[in-house]
Design a protein around this motif. Sequence first.
Motif, PDB file in Angstrom:
ATOM      1  N   PRO A  39       0.817  -1.334   0.016  1.00 36.94           N
ATOM      2  CA  PRO A  39      -0.047   0.000  -0.011  1.00 36.94           C
ATOM      3  C   PRO A  39       0.917   1.210   0.140  1.00 36.94           C
ATOM      4  N   VAL A  40       0.181   2.395  -0.133  1.00 36.88           N
ATOM      5  CA  VAL A  40       0.605   3.934  -0.167  1.00 36.88           C
ATOM      6  C   VAL A  40      -0.112   4.462   1.102  1.00 36.88           C
ATOM      7  N   LEU A  41       0.921   5.036   1.813  1.00 35.16           N
ATOM      8  CA  LEU A  41       0.435   6.025   2.906  1.00 35.16           C
ATOM      9  C   LEU A  41       0.088   7.298   2.369  1.00 35.16           C
ATOM     10  N   VAL A  42      -1.097   7.783   2.599  1.00 35.21           N
ATOM     11  CA  VAL A  42      -1.424   9.225   1.711  1.00 35.21           C
ATOM     12  C   VAL A  42      -1.616  10.095   3.073  1.00 35.21           C
ATOM     13  N   ALA A  90      -2.603   8.324  -4.084  1.00 36.44           N
ATOM     14  CA  ALA A  90      -1.887   6.995  -4.008  1.00 36.44           C
ATOM     15  C   ALA A  90      -1.483   6.487  -5.434  1.00 36.44           C
ATOM     16  N   ARG A  91      -2.450   6.715  -6.543  1.00 33.56           N
ATOM     17  CA  ARG A  91      -2.094   6.291  -7.595  1.00 33.56           C
ATOM     18  C   ARG A  91      -1.101   6.947  -8.371  1.00 33.56           C
ATOM     19  N   GLN A  92      -0.923   8.244  -8.277  1.00 33.32           N
ATOM     20  CA  GLN A  92       0.061   9.178  -8.862  1.00 33.32           C
ATOM     21  C   GLN A  92       1.368   8.730  -8.226  1.00 33.32           C
ATOM     22  N   THR A  93       1.466   8.606  -6.748  1.00 31.04           N
ATOM     23  CA  THR A  93       2.579   8.303  -6.157  1.00 31.04           C
ATOM     24  C   THR A  93       3.242   6.926  -6.602  1.00 31.04           C
ATOM     25  N   ALA A  94       2.476   5.839  -6.513  1.00 27.63           N
ATOM     26  CA  ALA A  94       2.805   4.557  -6.840  1.00 27.63           C
ATOM     27  C   ALA A  94       3.219   4.828  -8.531  1.00 27.63           C
ATOM     28  N   GLY A 148       2.728   9.249  -0.058  1.00 26.57           N
ATOM     29  CA  GLY A 148       2.164  10.420  -0.853  1.00 26.57           C
ATOM     30  C   GLY A 148       1.754  11.510  -0.025  1.00 26.57           C
ATOM     31  N   HIS A 149       2.195  12.838  -0.317  1.00 24.62           N
ATOM     32  CA  HIS A 149       1.656  13.850   0.286  1.00 24.62           C
ATOM     33  C   HIS A 149       0.849  14.851  -0.392  1.00 24.62           C
ATOM     34  N   ARG A 150      -0.077  15.332   0.051  1.00 22.54           N
ATOM     35  CA  ARG A 150      -0.973  16.445  -0.676  1.00 22.54           C
ATOM     36  C   ARG A 150      -0.071  17.589  -0.203  1.00 22.54           C
ATOM     37  N   VAL A 151      -0.134  18.444  -1.391  1.00 20.62           N
ATOM     38  CA  VAL A 151       0.670  19.887  -1.055  1.00 20.62           C
ATOM     39  C   VAL A 151      -0.518  20.774  -1.884  1.00 20.62           C
ATOM     40  N   VAL A 152      -0.754  21.663  -1.283  1.00 17.85           N
ATOM     41  CA  VAL A 152      -1.815  22.628  -1.626  1.00 17.85           C
ATOM     42  C   VAL A 152      -1.007  23.440  -3.159  1.00 17.85           C
ATOM     43  N   PRO A 157      10.311   6.089  -0.231  1.00 18.56           N
ATOM     44  CA  PRO A 157      10.018   7.283  -1.126  1.00 18.56           C
ATOM     45  C   PRO A 157       9.093   8.165  -0.549  1.00 18.56           C
ATOM     46  N   HIS A 158       9.077   9.557  -0.743  1.00 18.79           N
ATOM     47  CA  HIS A 158       8.016  10.141  -0.438  1.00 18.79           C
ATOM     48  C   HIS A 158       7.912  11.262  -1.716  1.00 18.79           C
ATOM     49  N   VAL A 159       6.291  11.538  -2.090  1.00 20.77           N
ATOM     50  CA  VAL A 159       6.201  12.076  -3.233  1.00 20.77           C
ATOM     51  C   VAL A 159       5.049  13.261  -2.826  1.00 20.77           C
ATOM     52  N   ALA A 160       5.261  14.306  -3.321  1.00 16.55           N
ATOM     53  CA  ALA A 160       4.567  15.357  -3.451  1.00 16.55           C
ATOM     54  C   ALA A 160       3.583  15.488  -4.575  1.00 16.55           C
ATOM     55  N   VAL A 161       2.154  15.562  -4.173  1.00 20.02           N
ATOM     56  CA  VAL A 161       1.213  15.512  -5.313  1.00 20.02           C
ATOM     57  C   VAL A 161       0.481  16.967  -5.058  1.00 20.02           C
ATOM     58  N   PHE A 162       0.622  17.938  -5.992  1.00 21.87           N
ATOM     59  CA  PHE A 162       0.106  19.303  -5.843  1.00 21.87           C
ATOM     60  C   PHE A 162      -1.295  19.546  -6.421  1.00 21.87           C
TER      61      PHE A 162
END
Length: 392
Positions: A16-19, A384-388, A85-89, A137-142
């Motif tokens: 899984p991905v942790l969001v 989660a899907r964009q992070t993966a 996966g991190h939500r970044v505004v 890995p940590h991913v920022a999704v804007f």
Amino acid sequence: MTDTNAQTSGPTAAPPVLVLNAGSSSLKFQVVVPETGEKRAGGTIERIGESGSDVADHAAALKRMTDDLRADGVDLDSVPLRAVGHRVVHGGPDFSEPVVIDDAVLERVRELSALAPLHNPAAVTGIEAAREHFDVPHVAVFDTAFFSSLPPEASTYAVPRDLARKHAIRRYGFHGTSHQWVSRAAADLLGRPVGELRQVVLHLGNGCSASAVRGGVAVDTSMGLTPLQGLVMGTRSGDVDPGLHAYLGREAGLSLDEIDTLLNKKSGVLGLSGVNDFRELEKRLADGDTEARLAFDVVVHRLKHYVGAYLAVLGGIDVLVFTAGIGENSIALRAAVTEGLEGLGIAIDRARNGARSRQARVISPDGSPVVVAVVPTNEELAIARQTAELVG
């Protein structure tokens, strides 16, 4: 306070991905399997760092989260997390796609706090704590990424160009993860390629935004440099005369910070009616409350304004989509927004609109020129899907 709402099940086919969605005093989280959409657990920790709270900071909140998840059968120390996966505004002019977070990315997100002072600092704090806690890995999704495609005529403000360049002033748009998810899900609902559809998407929650999407690409949106512009929201005013700031400074003696607080936290539905929960507004409306009636009518008027504007921008629309908490659940608002638009091909079936469901569904009559749909958003699964996808 923690609300884990764990949904455990059998073994999953992929890690899984942790969001994570870090606010200034809150941490929302979900453990999601991107391929299946399975939500293994989720919840919110609130009152972080507040007086009387036993959660001192975001690092303590992450420890609380892992302890609570373990108690509910999801042990993040043994579950092979794929990534966080991190939500970044706000991604500003720099980030138009999700990005793996390194020190340079984190510093740039911090620098963009001037464009989102209520959101980006909290995201930075959450990312820092999570990078210490999880060695993956940590991913920022804007939120702004989907709207990086806006054409210049839609993204440009008519202010001196040198000033705009120096201070990165433009329309950025927000809720982009939701608008992208919903526009694609609406195409799936209709069994049509997203590339052939002209859509207007209304994301209506405590924060509200509208978008015009042509062929799966955003061409206009209601929010701007900040999330304050556009529709009437729970506590935000949305569009006002820009001269209001100077007028309030002169006539009411308010500072810029006081005006900013007024328009962001004390206006909108709250300022008009005294409540910012739309369910409570509708109860008062049913009881004949005149202030609730005015607030409801102002919300509807602004929505119709944007629907009409985006119909013109797109040269016609194929799909009008309602999403997010209010859009998915308010029968009365959907009816009011579409009322009188039959001449534009927009109408709803009363029975379909009144049916309660958590599934994506069409609420317009069969054969209607414009399909009106209700499509639940799922920003966590989208992140989660964009992070993966990014981390492989």
